[in-house]
Motif scaffolding. Sequence first.
Motif, PDB file in Angstrom:
ATOM      1  N   GLY A  10       0.814  -1.202   0.000  1.00 53.72           N
ATOM      2  CA  GLY A  10       0.000   0.000   0.000  1.00 53.72           C
ATOM      3  C   GLY A  10       0.849   1.255   0.000  1.00 53.72           C
ATOM      4  N   ALA A  11       0.229   2.340  -0.340  1.00 51.99           N
ATOM      5  CA  ALA A  11       0.912   3.625  -0.306  1.00 51.99           C
ATOM      6  C   ALA A  11       1.146   4.023   1.148  1.00 51.99           C
ATOM      7  CB  ALA A  11       0.066   4.665  -1.012  1.00 51.99           C
ATOM      8  N   ASP A  12       2.155   4.803   1.366  1.00 51.54           N
ATOM      9  CA  ASP A  12       2.457   5.273   2.714  1.00 51.54           C
ATOM     10  C   ASP A  12       1.553   6.447   3.039  1.00 51.54           C
ATOM     11  OD1 ASP A  12       3.505   5.920   5.134  1.00 51.54           O
ATOM     12  OD2 ASP A  12       5.540   6.288   4.419  1.00 51.54           O
ATOM     13  N   ARG A  13       0.547   6.229   3.831  1.00 50.19           N
ATOM     14  CA  ARG A  13      -0.429   7.269   4.163  1.00 50.19           C
ATOM     15  C   ARG A  13       0.023   8.140   5.330  1.00 50.19           C
ATOM     16  NH1 ARG A  13      -2.506   6.896  -0.442  1.00 50.19           N
ATOM     17  NH2 ARG A  13      -3.890   5.178  -0.860  1.00 50.19           N
ATOM     18  N   ARG A  14       1.181   7.832   5.901  1.00 50.70           N
ATOM     19  CA  ARG A  14       1.669   8.618   7.037  1.00 50.70           C
ATOM     20  C   ARG A  14       2.348   9.904   6.604  1.00 50.70           C
ATOM     21  NH1 ARG A  14       5.438   4.287   9.338  1.00 50.70           N
ATOM     22  NH2 ARG A  14       5.575   4.057   7.113  1.00 50.70           N
ATOM     23  N   THR A  15       2.584  10.063   5.304  1.00 50.16           N
ATOM     24  CA  THR A  15       3.288  11.246   4.829  1.00 50.16           C
ATOM     25  C   THR A  15       2.514  11.925   3.705  1.00 50.16           C
ATOM     26  OG1 THR A  15       4.557   9.980   3.207  1.00 50.16           O
ATOM     27  CG2 THR A  15       5.548  10.242   5.378  1.00 50.16           C
ATOM     28  N   VAL A  16       2.839  13.192   3.495  1.00 44.10           N
ATOM     29  CA  VAL A  16       2.296  13.957   2.384  1.00 44.10           C
ATOM     30  C   VAL A  16       3.439  14.130   1.387  1.00 44.10           C
ATOM     31  CG1 VAL A  16       1.334  16.168   1.655  1.00 44.10           C
ATOM     32  CG2 VAL A  16       0.660  15.181   3.838  1.00 44.10           C
ATOM     33  N   ALA A  17       3.238  13.685   0.181  1.00 42.36           N
ATOM     34  CA  ALA A  17       4.270  13.792  -0.852  1.00 42.36           C
ATOM     35  C   ALA A  17       4.239  15.201  -1.434  1.00 42.36           C
ATOM     36  CB  ALA A  17       4.046  12.748  -1.940  1.00 42.36           C
ATOM     37  N   ALA A  18       5.105  16.061  -0.939  1.00 41.54           N
ATOM     38  CA  ALA A  18       5.099  17.467  -1.338  1.00 41.54           C
ATOM     39  C   ALA A  18       5.437  17.665  -2.806  1.00 41.54           C
ATOM     40  CB  ALA A  18       6.079  18.250  -0.468  1.00 41.54           C
ATOM     41  N   GLU A  19       6.118  16.712  -3.415  1.00 45.89           N
ATOM     42  CA  GLU A  19       6.481  16.847  -4.821  1.00 45.89           C
ATOM     43  C   GLU A  19       5.341  16.461  -5.760  1.00 45.89           C
ATOM     44  OE1 GLU A  19       7.463  12.776  -3.455  1.00 45.89           O
ATOM     45  OE2 GLU A  19       7.948  14.742  -2.679  1.00 45.89           O
ATOM     46  N   GLU A  20       4.255  15.941  -5.206  1.00 46.23           N
ATOM     47  CA  GLU A  20       3.090  15.558  -6.000  1.00 46.23           C
ATOM     48  C   GLU A  20       1.999  16.625  -5.846  1.00 46.23           C
ATOM     49  OE1 GLU A  20       2.974  13.180  -8.049  1.00 46.23           O
ATOM     50  OE2 GLU A  20       4.698  11.992  -7.433  1.00 46.23           O
ATOM     51  N   PRO A  21       1.722  17.375  -6.911  1.00 43.51           N
ATOM     52  CA  PRO A  21       0.728  18.463  -6.809  1.00 43.51           C
ATOM     53  C   PRO A  21      -0.639  18.004  -6.314  1.00 43.51           C
ATOM     54  CG  PRO A  21       1.927  18.619  -8.873  1.00 43.51           C
ATOM     55  CD  PRO A  21       2.336  17.320  -8.231  1.00 43.51           C
ATOM     56  N   TYR A  22      -1.072  16.799  -6.712  1.00 39.16           N
ATOM     57  CA  TYR A  22      -2.397  16.351  -6.269  1.00 39.16           C
ATOM     58  C   TYR A  22      -2.433  16.104  -4.768  1.00 39.16           C
ATOM     59  CZ  TYR A  22      -0.554  11.567  -6.152  1.00 39.16           C
ATOM     60  OH  TYR A  22       0.167  10.450  -5.860  1.00 39.16           O
ATOM     61  N   GLU A  23      -1.315  15.711  -4.166  1.00 41.62           N
ATOM     62  CA  GLU A  23      -1.264  15.510  -2.710  1.00 41.62           C
ATOM     63  C   GLU A  23      -1.371  16.847  -1.988  1.00 41.62           C
ATOM     64  OE1 GLU A  23      -0.199  12.944  -0.314  1.00 41.62           O
ATOM     65  OE2 GLU A  23       0.146  11.264  -1.654  1.00 41.62           O
ATOM     66  N   VAL A  24      -0.654  17.840  -2.492  1.00 42.92           N
ATOM     67  CA  VAL A  24      -0.692  19.165  -1.877  1.00 42.92           C
ATOM     68  C   VAL A  24      -2.092  19.762  -2.020  1.00 42.92           C
ATOM     69  CG1 VAL A  24       0.251  21.509  -1.977  1.00 42.92           C
ATOM     70  CG2 VAL A  24       1.770  19.536  -2.268  1.00 42.92           C
ATOM     71  N   ILE A  42       4.303  22.331   4.781  1.00 46.63           N
ATOM     72  CA  ILE A  42       5.132  21.151   4.503  1.00 46.63           C
ATOM     73  C   ILE A  42       6.606  21.520   4.591  1.00 46.63           C
ATOM     74  CG2 ILE A  42       5.765  19.453   2.753  1.00 46.63           C
ATOM     75  CD1 ILE A  42       2.782  19.650   1.805  1.00 46.63           C
ATOM     76  N   ALA A  43       6.976  22.682   4.063  1.00 43.78           N
ATOM     77  CA  ALA A  43       8.374  23.115   4.112  1.00 43.78           C
ATOM     78  C   ALA A  43       8.819  23.371   5.553  1.00 43.78           C
ATOM     79  CB  ALA A  43       8.560  24.374   3.272  1.00 43.78           C
ATOM     80  N   ARG A  44       7.913  23.904   6.369  1.00 43.92           N
ATOM     81  CA  ARG A  44       8.261  24.246   7.753  1.00 43.92           C
ATOM     82  C   ARG A  44       8.244  23.030   8.671  1.00 43.92           C
ATOM     83  NH1 ARG A  44       4.868  26.352  11.819  1.00 43.92           N
ATOM     84  NH2 ARG A  44       3.235  26.664  10.274  1.00 43.92           N
ATOM     85  N   ILE A  45       7.276  22.142   8.494  1.00 45.14           N
ATOM     86  CA  ILE A  45       7.058  21.047   9.439  1.00 45.14           C
ATOM     87  C   ILE A  45       7.630  19.727   8.950  1.00 45.14           C
ATOM     88  CG2 ILE A  45       5.236  19.667  10.540  1.00 45.14           C
ATOM     89  CD1 ILE A  45       3.684  22.287  10.739  1.00 45.14           C
ATOM     90  N   GLY A  46       7.628  19.516   7.656  1.00 43.36           N
ATOM     91  CA  GLY A  46       8.041  18.225   7.111  1.00 43.36           C
ATOM     92  C   GLY A  46       6.838  17.541   6.496  1.00 43.36           C
ATOM     93  N   LEU A  52       1.269  17.646  10.247  1.00 43.88           N
ATOM     94  CA  LEU A  52       0.706  18.635   9.335  1.00 43.88           C
ATOM     95  C   LEU A  52      -0.775  18.875   9.611  1.00 43.88           C
ATOM     96  CD1 LEU A  52       2.458  17.594   6.032  1.00 43.88           C
ATOM     97  CD2 LEU A  52       2.721  19.776   7.217  1.00 43.88           C
ATOM     98  N   ASP A  53      -1.510  17.804   9.886  1.00 42.61           N
ATOM     99  CA  ASP A  53      -2.938  17.960  10.216  1.00 42.61           C
ATOM    100  C   ASP A  53      -3.103  18.832  11.458  1.00 42.61           C
ATOM    101  OD1 ASP A  53      -3.845  16.465   8.061  1.00 42.61           O
ATOM    102  OD2 ASP A  53      -4.038  14.612   9.220  1.00 42.61           O
ATOM    103  N   ALA A  54      -2.282  18.579  12.476  1.00 38.38           N
ATOM    104  CA  ALA A  54      -2.364  19.357  13.714  1.00 38.38           C
ATOM    105  C   ALA A  54      -2.012  20.822  13.469  1.00 38.38           C
ATOM    106  CB  ALA A  54      -1.440  18.758  14.771  1.00 38.38           C
ATOM    107  N   ALA A  55      -0.970  21.065  12.688  1.00 36.09           N
ATOM    108  CA  ALA A  55      -0.561  22.445  12.399  1.00 36.09           C
ATOM    109  C   ALA A  55      -1.614  23.157  11.558  1.00 36.09           C
ATOM    110  CB  ALA A  55       0.783  22.445  11.672  1.00 36.09           C
ATOM    111  N   ALA A  56      -2.226  22.477  10.628  1.00 37.01           N
ATOM    112  CA  ALA A  56      -3.265  23.077   9.791  1.00 37.01           C
ATOM    113  C   ALA A  56      -4.479  23.448  10.646  1.00 37.01           C
ATOM    114  CB  ALA A  56      -3.654  22.148   8.667  1.00 37.01           C
TER     115      ALA A  56
END
Length: 61
Positions: A10-24, A42-46, A52-56
């Motif tokens: 399966g895909a890794d759902r624990r991360t947001v792939a910042a290089e993929e526009p559809y993920e962002v 994403i740049a600030r937190i990783g 990221l959910d908590a920061a958003a």
Amino acid sequence: MADDKTKVGGADRRTVAAEEPYEVEYFARKHGLHAQQARDLIARIGNDRAALDAAAEQLKG
């Protein structure tokens, strides 16, 4: 060398792939942010989705 089709997972759902526009875009839409705000987070937190959910949520609140 081609991908090994016998190794599936399966895909890794624990991360947001910042290089993929559809993920962002998905992350931004989910939290009511602009795409640039999502990229900045994403740049600030990783790319850890939970952080990221908590920061958003704090950003919106």
